[in-house]
Motif scaffolding. Structure first.
Motif, PDB file in Angstrom:
ATOM      1  N   PRO A  73      10.388   6.609  -0.516  1.00  0.00           N
ATOM      2  CA  PRO A  73       9.952   5.741   0.593  1.00  0.00           C
ATOM      3  C   PRO A  73       9.100   4.568   0.110  1.00  0.00           C
ATOM      4  CG  PRO A  73       9.658   8.046   1.166  1.00  0.00           C
ATOM      5  CD  PRO A  73       9.996   8.005  -0.292  1.00  0.00           C
ATOM      6  N   GLY A  74       8.312   4.800  -0.934  1.00  0.00           N
ATOM      7  CA  GLY A  74       7.516   3.713  -1.490  1.00  0.00           C
ATOM      8  C   GLY A  74       8.389   2.610  -2.060  1.00  0.00           C
ATOM      9  N   ALA A  75       9.474   2.987  -2.716  1.00  0.00           N
ATOM     10  CA  ALA A  75      10.389   1.986  -3.266  1.00  0.00           C
ATOM     11  C   ALA A  75      11.043   1.166  -2.152  1.00  0.00           C
ATOM     12  CB  ALA A  75      11.451   2.672  -4.124  1.00  0.00           C
ATOM     13  N   VAL A  76      11.398   1.845  -1.041  1.00  0.00           N
ATOM     14  CA  VAL A  76      11.980   1.128   0.106  1.00  0.00           C
ATOM     15  C   VAL A  76      10.955   0.168   0.708  1.00  0.00           C
ATOM     16  CG1 VAL A  76      12.989   1.400   2.411  1.00  0.00           C
ATOM     17  CG2 VAL A  76      13.579   3.014   0.592  1.00  0.00           C
ATOM     18  N   ALA A  77       9.694   0.618   0.794  1.00  0.00           N
ATOM     19  CA  ALA A  77       8.636  -0.254   1.316  1.00  0.00           C
ATOM     20  C   ALA A  77       8.452  -1.482   0.428  1.00  0.00           C
ATOM     21  CB  ALA A  77       7.326   0.520   1.424  1.00  0.00           C
ATOM     22  N   VAL A 134       0.839  -1.201   0.000  1.00  0.00           N
ATOM     23  CA  VAL A 134       0.000   0.000   0.000  1.00  0.00           C
ATOM     24  C   VAL A 134       0.874   1.252   0.000  1.00  0.00           C
ATOM     25  CG1 VAL A 134      -1.652   1.357   1.363  1.00  0.00           C
ATOM     26  CG2 VAL A 134      -1.976  -1.113   1.092  1.00  0.00           C
ATOM     27  N   VAL A 135       1.911   1.264   0.848  1.00  0.00           N
ATOM     28  CA  VAL A 135       2.824   2.410   0.895  1.00  0.00           C
ATOM     29  C   VAL A 135       3.530   2.580  -0.448  1.00  0.00           C
ATOM     30  CG1 VAL A 135       4.905   3.337   1.990  1.00  0.00           C
ATOM     31  CG2 VAL A 135       3.163   2.223   3.379  1.00  0.00           C
ATOM     32  N   ALA A 136       3.982   1.477  -1.044  1.00  0.00           N
ATOM     33  CA  ALA A 136       4.684   1.550  -2.325  1.00  0.00           C
ATOM     34  C   ALA A 136       3.773   2.064  -3.433  1.00  0.00           C
ATOM     35  CB  ALA A 136       5.238   0.171  -2.685  1.00  0.00           C
ATOM     36  N   ALA A 193      -1.686   6.237   2.428  1.00  0.00           N
ATOM     37  CA  ALA A 193      -0.329   5.828   2.797  1.00  0.00           C
ATOM     38  C   ALA A 193      -0.173   5.722   4.304  1.00  0.00           C
ATOM     39  CB  ALA A 193       0.689   6.821   2.234  1.00  0.00           C
ATOM     40  N   GLY A 194      -0.852   6.595   5.059  1.00  0.00           N
ATOM     41  CA  GLY A 194      -0.808   6.516   6.516  1.00  0.00           C
ATOM     42  C   GLY A 194      -1.394   5.211   7.022  1.00  0.00           C
ATOM     43  N   LEU A 250       1.882   6.515  -7.062  1.00  0.00           N
ATOM     44  CA  LEU A 250       0.758   7.280  -7.628  1.00  0.00           C
ATOM     45  C   LEU A 250       0.848   8.768  -7.348  1.00  0.00           C
ATOM     46  CD1 LEU A 250      -2.234   4.872  -6.878  1.00  0.00           C
ATOM     47  CD2 LEU A 250      -1.156   5.345  -9.090  1.00  0.00           C
ATOM     48  N   THR A 251       1.617   9.171  -6.317  1.00  0.00           N
ATOM     49  CA  THR A 251       1.728  10.609  -6.039  1.00  0.00           C
ATOM     50  C   THR A 251       2.323  11.368  -7.214  1.00  0.00           C
ATOM     51  OG1 THR A 251       3.855  10.200  -4.945  1.00  0.00           O
ATOM     52  CG2 THR A 251       1.912  10.374  -3.538  1.00  0.00           C
ATOM     53  N   ALA A 252       3.186  10.717  -7.977  1.00  0.00           N
ATOM     54  CA  ALA A 252       3.786  11.390  -9.139  1.00  0.00           C
ATOM     55  C   ALA A 252       2.733  11.743 -10.179  1.00  0.00           C
ATOM     56  CB  ALA A 252       4.856  10.507  -9.757  1.00  0.00           C
TER      57      ALA A 252
END
Length: 453
Positions: free
Chosen positions: A183-187, A97-99, A121-122, A104-106
């Motif tokens: 951060p999404g990529a790290v998740a 979900v975070v990733a 994301a939260g 999608l924010t982009a």
């Protein structure tokens, strides 16, 4: 009382091979690295986002507030769900979900859609945090948790120290979308790390779940945390934080009634009855409150005393870098001296905050930042490991979620109170507010941990 509890809890452990346990721990630590960057990076990116996306400027602060509020609101529900479901799968879904929201924010066409993605994301972050804790507490016995949370402290401390620098570098490299995508990529890496691991579903038949209580508790925490984060500063209509606080009060009253009627209350009240668990939750909230207030107040003090940019950077490094270097040493010291380490760190923070009220020399500010940094580094992860010794392995998600909620709520309260004082009296009195909370926490730990021994 406490001496027999860890032995009893070991009966609930789920058995994995050493290699599998290490994979689970690495995955949880990778996910831990996401949280500070997701918050500090978003805070630094807000002005650029407002300038580029369509929408009312008033939505800007909600890029951070929506994430924090939903994270706080979902923690307890996520913790209870993680304990009842396959822990590794739940953890992986949260990271995905975070990733996904990060990617999608982009593509967000306006501020409103970005805020909605941040809220989602939260929720994902709450699933990561609760799922990771439930997963780790299910496979590591109480006697190993100090070491495990020493690693967690090192990761969180490093992320806090490097978060602002990394976020600025990401903005320079790829603009504000990269701050949310990284951060999404790290998740996503954390989700990949648990592929192939057993699901770690609890061996016991799940207890009935008080969904109404969990939702009401989430409403209380989200409304209160968001109201305190929003504050009553310039440009904030008085009715916004006031309405949120009234909502929190109404939900709290409904929560009390619901918990009295519930066969199995959502709040793990048996943990709240353990003095050491409560005291260490307050201690870690006070220490984090000192950190976030220090990050706000010390640069303002330095500016008032004509410190240049280089000196200010050194001062902030003295405050934050020890949290990168010292948590593993703190975990070793905590084997025998946990209570003394925490109470000494809290007390020295309080004394340093008082001494910084009367200094006007940059050298003293640098020394004060260094002392605070040492105290924070030598206590990073220690209260967490001590408190979670009292949490049964099969309820790790709920116990860790309640602990994190208490920490986040107190940290937010300290920052809000200090910010109000700083607006009226200047930056040094804001540090005094954080110092007073640290002193109260030190007294609580000294008294309560002795009762639990």
């Amino acid at each position: 009382m406490a001496l027999g509890i860890p032995l009893l809890r070991s009966a609930f452990m789920l058995v994995l091979s050493l290699r599998q346990r290490r994979r689970a721990l690495v995955a949880a630590l990778v996910a831990d690295a996401v949280f500070p960057l997701a918050i500090t990076g978003a805070t630094g990116a807000v002005p650029e986002v407002i300038a580029e996306l369509r929408g009312a400027d008033a939505l800007g602060p909600w890029i951070v507030l929506a994430y924090n509020g939903l994270f706080a609101a979902a923690l307890l529900l996520a913790g209870a769900a993680a304990d009842r479901l396959a822990r590794t799968r739940f953890f992986a879904v949260g990271n995905l979900v975070v990733a996904t929201t990060g990617a999608l924010t982009a593509l967000a066409p306006n501020l409103a859609s970005l805020v909605a993605l941040r809220a989602l994301a939260g929720v994902g972050a709450a699933m990561c945090a609760a799922g990771g804790s439930s997963m780790i507490l299910a496979v590591y016995p109480p006697e190993e948790r100090r070491r495990v949370y020493g690693y967690a402290g090192a990761v969180l401390g490093s992320s806090l120290a490097l978060g602002p620098v990394v976020s600025q570098g990401l903005m320079a490299l790829g603009g504000w979308p990269l701050v949310f995508m990284a951060p999404g990529a790290v998740a996503a890496l954390a989700a990949l790390a648990v592929l192939g691991l057993p699901g770690l579903r609890g061996p016991k038949t799940p207890e009935p779940f008080d969904l109404a209580g969990a939702l009401l508790f989430g409403t209380v925490v989200a409304a209160a945390v968001t109201a305190l984060g929003l504050g009553f500063g310039a440009g904030v209509p008085w009715w916004a934080p006031t309405g949120l606080l009234l909502l929190a009060a109404a939900a709290a009253a409904a929560l009390v009634r619901a918990e009295r009627r519930a066969a199995v209350p959502a709040l793990p009240v048996d943990l709240l009855r353990i003095p050491a668990y409560r005291a260490y939750a307050v201690a870690t909230g006070a220490l984090m409150g000192m950190l976030v207030v220090g990050l706000t107040a010390l640069p303002r003090l330095g500016s008032a005393h004509r410190m240049d940019a280089g000196e200010t950077a050194v001062m902030l490094s003295l405050l934050t870098v020890p949290s990168t270097l010292l948590p593993l040493l703190a975990a070793r010291l905590a084997r025998r001296l946990a209570r003394q380490l925490v109470t000494t760190g809290l007390t020295v923070c309080a004394v340093t905050a008082v001494l910084l009220q009367v200094t006007e020399e940059p050298a003293y500010l640098l020394a004060g930042a260094g002392v605070l940094g040492l105290c924070l580094g030598l206590t990073e992860g220690v209260p967490d490991g001590q408190a979670l010794r009292y949490v049964p392995s099969h309820r790790g998600g709920a116990g860790a979620a309640l602990f994190s909620t208490a920490r986040m709520s107190l940290e937010t309260f300290v920052l809000a109170a200090a910010t109000g004082v700083m607006a009226a009296l200047g930056p040094a009195p804001g540090l005094a507010v954080a110092g007073a909370v640290c002193l109260a926490a030190a007294l609580l730990v000294r008294k309560s941990v002795a009762l639990s021994a």
